[in-house]
Design a protein around this motif. Structure first.
Motif, short mmCIF file in Angstrom:
data_model
loop_
_atom_site.label_atom_id
_atom_site.label_comp_id
_atom_site.label_asym_id
_atom_site.label_seq_id
_atom_site.Cartn_x
_atom_site.Cartn_y
_atom_site.Cartn_z
N GLN A 126 0.83 -1.21 0.00
CA GLN A 126 0.00 0.00 0.00
C GLN A 126 0.86 1.25 0.00
O GLN A 126 0.58 2.22 -0.69
CB GLN A 126 -0.92 -0.01 1.23
CG GLN A 126 -1.89 1.17 1.28
CD GLN A 126 -2.87 1.17 0.10
OE1 GLN A 126 -3.41 0.11 -0.25
NE2 GLN A 126 -3.06 2.32 -0.54
N THR A 127 1.95 1.22 0.78
CA THR A 127 2.86 2.38 0.85
C THR A 127 3.52 2.63 -0.49
O THR A 127 3.68 3.76 -0.94
CB THR A 127 3.93 2.16 1.93
OG1 THR A 127 3.28 1.89 3.18
CG2 THR A 127 4.82 3.38 2.07
N ARG A 128 3.92 1.51 -1.16
CA ARG A 128 4.57 1.66 -2.47
C ARG A 128 3.59 2.27 -3.50
O ARG A 128 3.97 3.11 -4.30
CB ARG A 128 5.07 0.29 -2.94
CG ARG A 128 5.96 0.35 -4.20
CD ARG A 128 6.54 -1.01 -4.49
NE ARG A 128 7.46 -1.47 -3.44
CZ ARG A 128 8.73 -1.09 -3.35
NH1 ARG A 128 9.22 -0.24 -4.24
NH2 ARG A 128 9.50 -1.56 -2.39
N GLU A 129 2.33 1.81 -3.44
CA GLU A 129 1.33 2.36 -4.36
C GLU A 129 1.09 3.85 -4.09
O GLU A 129 0.98 4.66 -5.01
CB GLU A 129 0.02 1.59 -4.23
CG GLU A 129 0.09 0.18 -4.81
CD GLU A 129 -1.21 -0.58 -4.59
OE1 GLU A 129 -2.12 -0.01 -3.93
OE2 GLU A 129 -1.33 -1.72 -5.09
N ASP A 130 1.04 4.22 -2.81
CA ASP A 130 0.85 5.64 -2.44
C ASP A 130 2.03 6.48 -2.89
O ASP A 130 1.88 7.63 -3.35
CB ASP A 130 0.66 5.77 -0.93
CG ASP A 130 -0.68 5.18 -0.47
OD1 ASP A 130 -1.55 5.01 -1.35
OD2 ASP A 130 -0.81 4.90 0.73
N ASN A 131 3.22 5.89 -2.78
CA ASN A 131 4.44 6.62 -3.21
C ASN A 131 4.41 6.88 -4.72
O ASN A 131 4.83 7.94 -5.19
CB ASN A 131 5.68 5.82 -2.80
CG ASN A 131 6.95 6.62 -3.05
OD1 ASN A 131 7.14 7.71 -2.47
ND2 ASN A 131 7.81 6.13 -3.94
N GLU A 132 3.90 5.90 -5.46
CA GLU A 132 3.79 6.06 -6.92
C GLU A 132 2.83 7.21 -7.27
O GLU A 132 3.06 7.98 -8.19
CB GLU A 132 3.30 4.76 -7.57
CG GLU A 132 4.38 3.70 -7.76
CD GLU A 132 5.46 4.18 -8.70
OE1 GLU A 132 5.15 4.84 -9.74
OE2 GLU A 132 6.64 3.93 -8.39
N LYS A 133 1.74 7.31 -6.49
CA LYS A 133 0.80 8.40 -6.71
C LYS A 133 1.45 9.76 -6.46
O LYS A 133 1.21 10.73 -7.17
CB LYS A 133 -0.42 8.23 -5.80
CG LYS A 133 -1.31 7.05 -6.19
CD LYS A 133 -2.48 6.93 -5.24
CE LYS A 133 -3.36 5.73 -5.63
NZ LYS A 133 -4.48 5.54 -4.67
N ILE A 134 2.31 9.80 -5.42
CA ILE A 134 3.02 11.05 -5.11
C ILE A 134 3.93 11.44 -6.28
O ILE A 134 3.99 12.60 -6.69
CB ILE A 134 3.83 10.90 -3.81
CG1 ILE A 134 2.88 10.78 -2.61
CG2 ILE A 134 4.78 12.08 -3.61
CD1 ILE A 134 3.57 10.42 -1.32
N VAL A 135 4.66 10.43 -6.82
CA VAL A 135 5.57 10.70 -7.95
C VAL A 135 4.79 11.22 -9.16
O VAL A 135 5.18 12.20 -9.80
CB VAL A 135 6.36 9.43 -8.32
CG1 VAL A 135 7.15 9.63 -9.62
CG2 VAL A 135 7.30 9.03 -7.18
#
Length: 576
Positions: free
Chosen positions: A390-399
């Protein structure tokens, strides 16, 4: 006191001095009033009827400026006859001086002072008196050094005819006929008096004309002066002052009772009361900057006025020419003031745009630094292998969001012109997509349906991307503004030989031919808050890229802008 009847006894009755003085005074007084010619002749004829007791009067004036015939009968004093002659015809002797060949020739003898023998019919001054026109008149006349006897048989109801020649001025002469239905009506003393009276008549005719012309010129100058004053009034438009100007123009003409005026300025028409179009008119165009802005027309209601055939004076044509020049000067002045005011607002607006551009560039620069930090830290987080899904997916959204924000900032930098110009190969389809992405929300709010047809076969063009963005944004924004109630926006790219064509079409209000001819002129605008710079900048950018722009527009149907840009040359063409 006037004579009521002629004494029957002596044929050498003297003319009463008091009455003759009153007659001369009245004739000169009427002349000094500057009466219209028919009014003057009618008034003088009535005085002569009362004084001479004759039954008919006929006056011919001939010359280069005064040529007419006036005839009146005592029994039909309300039905006089008046006719003007062409001045050239009168000078060349082409005017018919009387009814019947005999009367015409007798008038010519007196007017031209032809040499005759005998004093039976002629006075010492060369005037002609026929005491009994019922008998043939025999006169010896000199024709080319040869005397010839002429017999004149007069067909007329008058028995006594007195013809007196008199001069009006250096170029105009006159002949008066005093006629009676009685034989031997005039005696020698009366004839001598009437010959002297006609000298006064000549002076009176000349003075009347001078006074009349002076009055007409004064009316014209007063009209011009008053109109000039009206047009110089501050904050008073020509539309507001049109009625006053029309009234002044009517009063300045010699026949104000039958004059009508129509004034047209920029398609708006102003007329005098009870106006109607008639064939008899004069006009003058209103010209500003070599373009016709309107017309001033003056008409006559009727072909006759006060027993005379109506006509326009040359001075009246000169007057309306002067008036239209005055109106044109005021229109030009108003245009200059409007342009000055518009330019002032446009410069203020341009200054605001420049300030906003600087502000946008500064804000974009300030946002770039934190965005770079966000992207940098996001990349570091991404390298951590122990991140939860979930954190990795959220980080991708930030990028993705940061990259999107950076792309928007990049476009803002383009529009703020803080990016250096770059002439590089550009895919026009990409320019269209990125511009629409930027304006998509605006299209949705304006209820505009977008139809794009982008050809995948178009070659690239060598251009500055930021300037192409500017071209397309201006064209799309103009299209949106022309469809304030929604509509359809079509954007198309097509290969066209050595060019790539970009077309932007809307189904908005459209433009007239006149507006289409001006849209690329700097500061020309039809919008209330427009600067008039958008399309002129577009035109300049397209031309600087070696391209061209065309416009087709139909009022109430829509507009198509077609931009032609040179395609990038292929390697084969470069080596050719």
């Amino acid at each position: 006191m006037r004579r009521e009847s002629r004494p029957k006894s002596s044929q050498f009755t003297c003319i009463p001095q008091g009455e003759s003085y009153v007659l001369i005074r009245n004739i000169l007084r009427y002349a000094n009033r500057g009466l219209y010619v028919c009014e003057f002749l009618d008034t003088v004829s009535r005085e002569l009827f009362d004084f001479t007791l004759c039954d008919g009067i006929e006056i011919f004036t001939l010359g280069d400026s005064i040529s007419y015939n006036w005839s009146i009968d005592r029994e039909k004093m309300n039905e006089p006859h008046f006719k003007r002659f062409d001045s050239e015809d009168s000078v060349e002797g082409k005017v018919k001086l009387a009814c019947g060949k005999s009367m015409h020739e007798l008038c010519e003898i007196v007017l031209k002072k032809k040499r005759t023998k005998g004093k039976k019919y002629f006075t010492k001054l060369g005037n002609l008196y026929i005491p009994d026109a019922g008998h043939a008149v025999e006169i010896d006349i000199l024709y080319e050094k040869e005397w010839k006897k002429r017999v004149f048989k007069l067909e007329t109801e008058y028995k006594s005819i007195l013809m007196i020649h008199f001069e009006i001025d250096e170029t105009n002469t006159s002949l008066i006929q005093l006629k009676s239905k009685k034989k031997n009506f005039f005696n020698p003393m009366e004839i001598e008096f009437y010959e002297g009276l006609m000298n006064t008549m000549g002076i009176a005719i000349s003075d009347r004309r001078a006074q009349y012309c002076l009055r007409e010129r004064m009316k014209e100058l007063t009209c011009l002066y008053e109109i000039s004053k009206i047009l110089q009034e501050p904050k008073v438009s020509i539309e507001e002052s049109s009625e006053r100007m029309i009234d002044l123009i009517i009063e300045a003409f010699q026949f104000p009772d039958i004059v009508m005026v129509r004034l047209e300025i920029d398609g708006k028409i102003y007329t005098s009361r009870e106006f109607k179009v008639t064939p008899d008119k004069i006009f003058s165009d209103i010209i500003t900057e070599n373009a016709k802005r309107g017309i001033l027309e003056v008409f006559h209601k009727a072909p006759f006025y006060k027993k005379d055939e109506v006509f326009f004076l040359d001075e009246e044509q000169t007057l309306i020419n002067a008036i239209t020049r005055q109106i044109a000067l005021i229109l030009e002045k108003e245009k200059i003031e409007e342009d000055k005011e518009t330019l002032h607002h446009q410069l203020l607006h341009a200054d605001r745009l420049a300030t906003i551009g600087q502000l946008v560039a500064g804000v974009a620069h300030e946002l770039n630094e934190p965005l770079s930090s966000i992207l940098g830290f996001s990349q570091l987080i991404k390298k951590n292998e122990n991140l939860a899904v979930q954190t990795r997916e959220d980080n991708e959204k930030i990028v993705k969001s940061a990259l999107h924000a950076r792309e928007i900032i990049k476009k803002l930098m383009f529009f703020a012109k803080r990016m250096p110009p770059q002439m590089i190969p550009v895919d026009l389809n990409d320019i269209v997509k990125e511009t629409i992405y930027f304006l998509e929300s605006h299209l949705i709010k304006s209820a505009i349906e977008l139809q794009m047809k982008l050809s995948p076969e178009i070659p690239k063009v060598i251009a500055d991307p930021s300037q192409l963005y500017q071209v397309l944004v201006n064209l799309v924004v103009n299209a949106i503004q022309s469809m304030d109630r929604g509509g359809i926006l079509k954007i198309e790219t097509i290969p066209s030989g050595e060019f790539v064509r970009l077309s932007v079409e809307d189904n908005g209000y459209g433009m007239s031919e006149d507006v289409v001819g001006k849209i690329f002129i700097p500061f020309f605008t039809t919008k209330k808050d427009g600067t008039g710079l958008g399309l002129s900048v577009v035109h300049g950018i397209v031309e600087s890229h070696g391209g061209k722009i065309e416009v087709k527009s139909i009022e109430k149907k829509g507009t198509v802008f077609s931009v032609m840009l040179p395609a990038e040359k292929s390697e084969e063409n470069k080596n050719a």
